[in-house]
Scaffold this active site. Structure first.
Site, mmCIF file in Angstrom:
data_model
loop_
_atom_site.group_PDB
_atom_site.id
_atom_site.type_symbol
_atom_site.label_atom_id
_atom_site.label_comp_id
_atom_site.label_asym_id
_atom_site.label_seq_id
_atom_site.Cartn_x
_atom_site.Cartn_y
_atom_site.Cartn_z
ATOM 1 N N ALA A 42 0.842 -1.206 0.000
ATOM 2 C CA ALA A 42 0.000 0.000 0.000
ATOM 3 C C ALA A 42 0.872 1.250 0.000
ATOM 4 C CB ALA A 42 -0.920 0.010 1.219
ATOM 5 N N ILE A 52 0.770 5.776 -1.068
ATOM 6 C CA ILE A 52 0.081 6.947 -1.629
ATOM 7 C C ILE A 52 1.101 8.025 -1.981
ATOM 8 C CG2 ILE A 52 -2.113 6.571 -0.433
ATOM 9 C CD1 ILE A 52 -1.227 8.796 1.569
ATOM 10 N N ASP A 69 1.806 15.030 -3.823
ATOM 11 C CA ASP A 69 2.973 15.759 -4.335
ATOM 12 C C ASP A 69 2.852 17.284 -4.233
ATOM 13 O OD1 ASP A 69 3.700 13.220 -5.029
ATOM 14 O OD2 ASP A 69 3.675 13.540 -7.199
ATOM 15 N N GLY A 77 9.078 17.579 -5.865
ATOM 16 C CA GLY A 77 7.663 17.497 -5.490
ATOM 17 C C GLY A 77 7.326 16.270 -4.664
ATOM 18 N N TYR A 111 7.151 11.412 -0.228
ATOM 19 C CA TYR A 111 7.147 10.068 -0.831
ATOM 20 C C TYR A 111 8.563 9.482 -0.855
ATOM 21 C CZ TYR A 111 6.086 6.481 -4.392
ATOM 22 O OH TYR A 111 5.927 5.302 -5.086
ATOM 23 N N PRO A 120 10.149 -0.941 -7.438
ATOM 24 C CA PRO A 120 9.611 -0.763 -8.793
ATOM 25 C C PRO A 120 10.160 0.490 -9.440
ATOM 26 C CG PRO A 120 7.839 -1.082 -7.170
ATOM 27 C CD PRO A 120 9.100 -0.785 -6.416
HETATM 28 N N1 LIG Z 1 2.977 2.712 -10.162
HETATM 29 C C1 LIG Z 1 4.267 2.985 -10.146
HETATM 30 O O1 LIG Z 1 4.834 3.421 -11.169
HETATM 31 C C2 LIG Z 1 5.078 2.748 -8.911
HETATM 32 C C3 LIG Z 1 6.449 2.985 -8.980
HETATM 33 C C4 LIG Z 1 7.225 2.783 -7.868
HETATM 34 C C5 LIG Z 1 6.632 2.320 -6.695
HETATM 35 N N2 LIG Z 1 5.308 2.094 -6.627
HETATM 36 C C6 LIG Z 1 4.756 1.621 -5.361
HETATM 37 O O2 LIG Z 1 4.002 0.443 -5.559
HETATM 38 C C7 LIG Z 1 2.915 0.390 -4.626
HETATM 39 C C8 LIG Z 1 1.613 0.197 -5.378
HETATM 40 O O3 LIG Z 1 1.465 1.276 -6.290
HETATM 41 P P1 LIG Z 1 0.264 1.356 -7.340
HETATM 42 O O4 LIG Z 1 0.767 2.126 -8.470
HETATM 43 O O5 LIG Z 1 -0.341 0.012 -7.543
HETATM 44 O O6 LIG Z 1 -0.741 2.291 -6.505
HETATM 45 P P2 LIG Z 1 -2.335 2.495 -6.635
HETATM 46 O O7 LIG Z 1 -2.843 1.904 -7.899
HETATM 47 O O8 LIG Z 1 -2.573 3.935 -6.348
HETATM 48 O O9 LIG Z 1 -2.867 1.626 -5.419
HETATM 49 C C9 LIG Z 1 -2.521 1.958 -4.102
HETATM 50 C C10 LIG Z 1 -3.082 0.888 -3.183
HETATM 51 O O10 LIG Z 1 -2.738 1.207 -1.831
HETATM 52 C C11 LIG Z 1 -3.903 1.105 -1.033
HETATM 53 N N3 LIG Z 1 -3.835 2.038 0.093
HETATM 54 C C12 LIG Z 1 -3.586 3.372 0.037
HETATM 55 N N4 LIG Z 1 -3.634 3.887 1.283
HETATM 56 C C13 LIG Z 1 -3.911 2.860 2.126
HETATM 57 C C14 LIG Z 1 -4.083 2.751 3.534
HETATM 58 N N5 LIG Z 1 -3.993 3.824 4.343
HETATM 59 N N6 LIG Z 1 -4.368 1.539 4.055
HETATM 60 C C15 LIG Z 1 -4.469 0.442 3.261
HETATM 61 N N7 LIG Z 1 -4.326 0.485 1.926
HETATM 62 C C16 LIG Z 1 -4.046 1.674 1.376
HETATM 63 C C17 LIG Z 1 -5.057 1.450 -1.970
HETATM 64 O O11 LIG Z 1 -6.258 0.900 -1.426
HETATM 65 P P3 LIG Z 1 -7.667 1.723 -1.601
HETATM 66 O O12 LIG Z 1 -7.721 2.103 -3.048
HETATM 67 O O13 LIG Z 1 -8.736 0.785 -1.177
HETATM 68 O O14 LIG Z 1 -7.544 2.915 -0.681
HETATM 69 C C18 LIG Z 1 -4.603 0.787 -3.262
HETATM 70 O O15 LIG Z 1 -4.974 -0.563 -3.281
HETATM 71 C C19 LIG Z 1 2.968 1.698 -3.852
HETATM 72 O O16 LIG Z 1 3.623 1.480 -2.613
HETATM 73 C C20 LIG Z 1 3.792 2.615 -4.726
HETATM 74 O O17 LIG Z 1 4.446 3.600 -3.995
HETATM 75 C C21 LIG Z 1 4.517 2.310 -7.719
#
Ligand SMILES: NC(=O)c1ccc[n+]([C@@H]2O[C@H](COP(=O)([O-])OP(=O)(O)OC[C@H]3O[C@@H](n4cnc5c(N)ncnc54)[C@H](OP(=O)(O)O)[C@@H]3O)[C@@H](O)[C@H]2O)c1
Length: 249
Positions: free
Chosen positions: A92, A94, A97, A152, A156, A186
């Site tokens: 999880a 968020i 920014d 920004g 994070y 990632p």
């Molecule tokens: N996408 C990228 O390019 C990228 C790159 C590097 C790292 N990451 C990391 O990979 C992870 C997943 O990213 P993503 O892109 O899949 O993000 P996403 O699509 O925005 O999904 C975020 C997830 O986190 C959950 N979440 C947020 N706040 C929460 C809380 N307080 N308690 C429990 N669950 C919570 C959300 O659940 P709800 O929707 O139900 O709130 C959602 O399932 C993150 O840690 C992110 O920082 C992503």
């Protein structure tokens, strides 16, 4: 563990984006998965229905990872209902920014509490059980931004860099107990989170990637599954970039 017992995995943010893929890949590999959601209850229920239709053993539960009581309760509930917990995937995360000068304290707090306190609270809840069981896998999902920084994203980047120290320290504290603690980093991955970025910023990131493309959630999920598997028993305290070469550590 007897050969008939099923591994049980807790995946935070496990119903959307990268986490949804992690839940699916772990379940397809034979695990029972508890996928945690926070604010999107309806899409979590839809996800559970689709998973069931696909024959995957995934149930969804609510927990706010920024809340220590929720973290303790969800770990206890999984162990009570399924008799064990084997894998904790802290996915999880968020973003909120703004440049540091404009950033509100609330933006700082929410990001650090979700992305860094959450993994600590859940690890703290799961570790006594892992130690008693003599087995456990923790995989923290960080970000390349934790290594490079980004305008920004002071909140994070700090939260994701914090996961590097948390991973290594927990790995040291649990080494030799059948427990491994690792971190997947990632790069730019196609999800809702990355789709929120302005197109020109996204293009700048892609241009920096040696492979010149974004990764998929499955790319991350496969790395997580390997780290959770019995085959990865000698890997702990590792920071593993899955970035198309963007980051070489
Ligand atoms: N996408 C990228 O390019 C990228 C790159 C590097 C790292 N990451 C990391 O990979 C992870 C997943 O990213 P993503 O892109 O899949 O993000 P996403 O699509 O925005 O999904 C975020 C997830 O986190 C959950 N979440 C947020 N706040 C929460 C809380 N307080 N308690 C429990 N669950 C919570 C959300 O659940 P709800 O929707 O139900 O709130 C959602 O399932 C993150 O840690 C992110 O920082 C992503």
């Amino acid at each position: 563990m007897s050969t008939t017992q099923t591994r049980v995995a807790l995946v935070t943010g496990g119903t959307r984006g990268i986490g949804a893929s992690i839940s699916q890949v772990l379940a397809a590999g034979g695990a029972k998965v508890v996928a945690v959601y926070n604010s999107h209850a309806e899409s979590a229920e839809d996800y559970a229905k689709k998973a069931a239709a696909d024959g995957l053993d995934i149930e969804v539960r609510h927990a706010n990872v920024a809340n220590p009581t929720d973290c303790q309760s969800v770990v206890e509930a999984v162990i009570r209902d399924h008799g064990r917990l084997d894998h904790l995937v802290n996915n999880a995360g968020i973003v909120r920014d703004r440049t540091a000068i404009k950033m509100q304290l609330l933006d700082w707090d929410q990001v650090i509490k979700t992305n860094l306190y959450g993994p600590f609270f859940l690890a703290k809840a799961a570790l006594p059980h892992f130690i008693e069981q003599g087995f456990g896998r923790i995989v923290n999902i960080s970000s390349f931004v934790g290594e490079t920084g980004r305008i920004g994203q002071s909140n994070y980047a700090a939260s994701k860099a914090g996961l590097f120290g948390l991973t290594k320290t927990l790995a040291l504290e649990t080494a030799g107990k059948g427990i491994t603690v690792n971190c997947v980093i990632p790069g730019a991955i196609e999800t809702e989170m990355s789709r929120k970025l302005p197109a020109e910023i996204l293009q700048t990131v892609i241009d920096m990637v040696p492979m010149k493309k974004m990764g998929s959630p499955e790319d991350i999920a496969e790395a997580v599954q390997f780290l959770c598997s019995d085959k990865a028993g000698y890997i702990t305290g590792a920071l593993i970039p899955v970035t198309g070469g963007l980051l070489m550590m």
